[in-house]
Design an enzyme around this catalytic site. Structure first.
Site, mmCIF file in Angstrom:
data_model
loop_
_atom_site.group_PDB
_atom_site.id
_atom_site.type_symbol
_atom_site.label_atom_id
_atom_site.label_comp_id
_atom_site.label_asym_id
_atom_site.label_seq_id
_atom_site.Cartn_x
_atom_site.Cartn_y
_atom_site.Cartn_z
ATOM 1 N N ASP A 1 50.292 67.092 44.022
ATOM 2 C CA ASP A 1 49.871 65.976 43.167
ATOM 3 C C ASP A 1 48.473 65.501 43.587
ATOM 4 O O ASP A 1 47.607 65.255 42.752
ATOM 5 C CB ASP A 1 50.896 64.833 43.303
ATOM 6 C CG ASP A 1 50.828 63.832 42.167
ATOM 7 O OD1 ASP A 1 50.279 64.171 41.090
ATOM 8 O OD2 ASP A 1 51.339 62.709 42.344
ATOM 9 N N HIS B 1 47.151 66.893 34.841
ATOM 10 C CA HIS B 1 48.316 66.053 34.551
ATOM 11 C C HIS B 1 48.789 66.192 33.112
ATOM 12 O O HIS B 1 49.989 66.085 32.844
ATOM 13 C CB HIS B 1 48.047 64.586 34.916
ATOM 14 C CG HIS B 1 48.446 64.270 36.330
ATOM 15 N ND1 HIS B 1 47.672 64.631 37.399
ATOM 16 C CD2 HIS B 1 49.565 63.688 36.842
ATOM 17 C CE1 HIS B 1 48.287 64.262 38.515
ATOM 18 N NE2 HIS B 1 49.437 63.695 38.209
ATOM 19 N N HIS C 1 50.825 69.242 33.151
ATOM 20 C CA HIS C 1 52.125 68.865 33.744
ATOM 21 C C HIS C 1 53.022 68.233 32.684
ATOM 22 O O HIS C 1 54.177 68.607 32.522
ATOM 23 C CB HIS C 1 51.935 67.866 34.896
ATOM 24 C CG HIS C 1 53.192 67.112 35.208
ATOM 25 N ND1 HIS C 1 53.577 65.985 34.497
ATOM 26 C CD2 HIS C 1 54.189 67.346 36.091
ATOM 27 C CE1 HIS C 1 54.756 65.568 34.932
ATOM 28 N NE2 HIS C 1 55.131 66.370 35.908
ATOM 29 N N HIS D 1 57.362 66.923 40.316
ATOM 30 C CA HIS D 1 56.125 66.517 39.619
ATOM 31 C C HIS D 1 54.904 67.235 40.209
ATOM 32 O O HIS D 1 54.156 67.896 39.493
ATOM 33 C CB HIS D 1 55.977 64.992 39.726
ATOM 34 C CG HIS D 1 54.657 64.465 39.272
ATOM 35 N ND1 HIS D 1 54.363 64.226 37.949
ATOM 36 C CD2 HIS D 1 53.531 64.130 39.969
ATOM 37 C CE1 HIS D 1 53.119 63.771 37.853
ATOM 38 N NE2 HIS D 1 52.594 63.699 39.064
#
Ligand SMILES: [Zn+2]
Length: 384
Positions: free
Chosen positions: A180, A263, A266, A280
């Site tokens: 992340d 992101h 994602h 995540h």
């Protein structure tokens, strides 16, 4: 001559905004400072929103907090779960919410506490995402599909993270947090070129970018050593450095530096059920690998990121996130979700279309398999 400052004769962009929590506390045994911090803040009736796994690990260390009511987290940061917690706040007449657990527990605590006007203390038991310090929550469906970001006016009053607790959790979570955080500087750098408002609600600040860069440099320097230490449940300087990079530096970096393609990809990946068992940060890692394929980045920089991912066991290929058999139709679905109006992929300094994202993901996977064949060292398995 008097000037009307409100009328500049053009649409000058928004001011820069920087957001941060009131206090950030990190260290071995920090959990035992929770009660003194609640007292210092004048909190008398906290609602403890606790992840069941965290409750088991922390045991009596979170019991006996004066005036506290405990509420078990249901497992998903869905609109229904947030409503349920909001009802519990009212029932208990709580004056604060204390979120204790991983990223989803934390986001649920924020999404309930802020609209209810209660104070907020965050106690992450994992360093698996950069959610703890920010003023926003990511909301998912009960099935785990990305729904929306919810933005609030304030960051948590206190973020308190016990590195010993983090180090005793399975190493996969720390590595996911590295994934992340790894994307943060690349996303902040790309989006700040356009001066698009970052998640804090204004143009990116130099501070946000500098902290994102420090996060990236810290990961490259200490990532492997921290992984090895946590495999042995040890807290070394490298572990402290990585917990700070994953949590504080990446958290401030993304919120006031900006998100971009990684992101958004994602979020698109969550549309495929096969990815739901992956963390995540693991999906963000693949999102970053794809972002780099789409951008005009120097090849040495791309190689540095890919080889770092191989050295710590972060996903960069389809097979690493459960998509070994993925076809173009499914990838198109991911890409269209990633390119939805308002998605952060549009913060990239060039127009992005879904077909570009499909090609970027396929290219990332192909290049990852090539780098893996030529990687000289021993590699940990992603998601092990
Ligand atoms: Zn993230």
């Amino acid at each position: 001559m008097a000037t009307d400052t409100a009328d500049r004769g053009d649409d000058r962009p928004t001011s820069a905004v920087f957001g941060a929590p009131g206090r950030y506390i990190q260290g071995v045994g920090a959990i035992d400072e929770l009660t003194p911090w609640l007292e210092r803040l004048g909190i008398r009736r906290p609602l403890l929103l606790v992840d069941p796994v965290a409750a088991e690990i922390l045991g009596e260390r979170i019991e006996g907090i004066p005036g506290a009511t405990t509420c078990e987290f249901g497992g998903e940061t869905s609109p229904e779960e947030v409503d349920r917690i909001t009802d519990r706040i009212e029932d208990a007449d709580a004056d604060a919410v204390v979120g204790i657990g991983g990223g989803k527990t934390i986001d649920a605590a924020k999404a309930a506490a802020h609209p209810a006007g209660r104070r907020l203390v965050i106690v992450p038991t994992l360093a698996s995402t950069d959610a703890p310090t920010s003023a926003l929550s990511v909301i998912y469906s009960d099935e785990g599909e990305f729904l929306e970001y919810r933005f609030f006016e304030r960051n948590p009053d206190v973020v308190l993270i016990d590195t010993e607790v983090v180090a005793r959790a399975p190493v996969r979570f720390l590595v996911a947090g590295i994934g992340d955080a790894l994307a943060t500087w690349f996303e902040a750098e790309s989006s700040s070129v356009t001066r698009t408002p970052a998640m804090a609600g204004g143009a990116p600040t130099r501070s946000g970018l500098a902290l994102a860069r420090l996060s990236y440099d810290t990961l490259l320097e200490y990532g492997v050593a921290a992984r090895r230490a946590v495999e042995q449940d040890a807290v070394s300087y490298a572990v402290e450095a990585i917990v700070e990079a994953n949590t504080l530096l990446s958290g401030l970096g993304f919120e006031s530096g900006g998100l971009a393609a990684a992101h958004a990809i994602h979020n698109g990946l969550t549309a495929l059920e096969a990815t739901h068992d992956y963390q995540h940060g693991e999906k963000v890692s693949f999102g970053l690998a794809s972002q780099l394929m789409m951008e005009d980045r120097p090849v040495e920089q791309i190689d540095t990121v890919y080889d770092f991912c191989l050295s710590v066991g972060l996903p960069i290929a389809f097979a690493d996130i459960g998509l070994e058999k993925v076809g173009r139709d499914e990838l198109r679905k991911v890409a269209e979700a990633a390119c939805a109006p308002g998605e952060t992929i549009h913060n990239e300094p060039f127009p992005v279309h879904a077909s570009m994202v499909v090609d970027a993901m396929i290219s990332a996977d192909a290049y990852a398999r090539e780098r893996r064949r030529n990687y000289p060292g021993e590699m940990p398995t992603p998601a092990a």
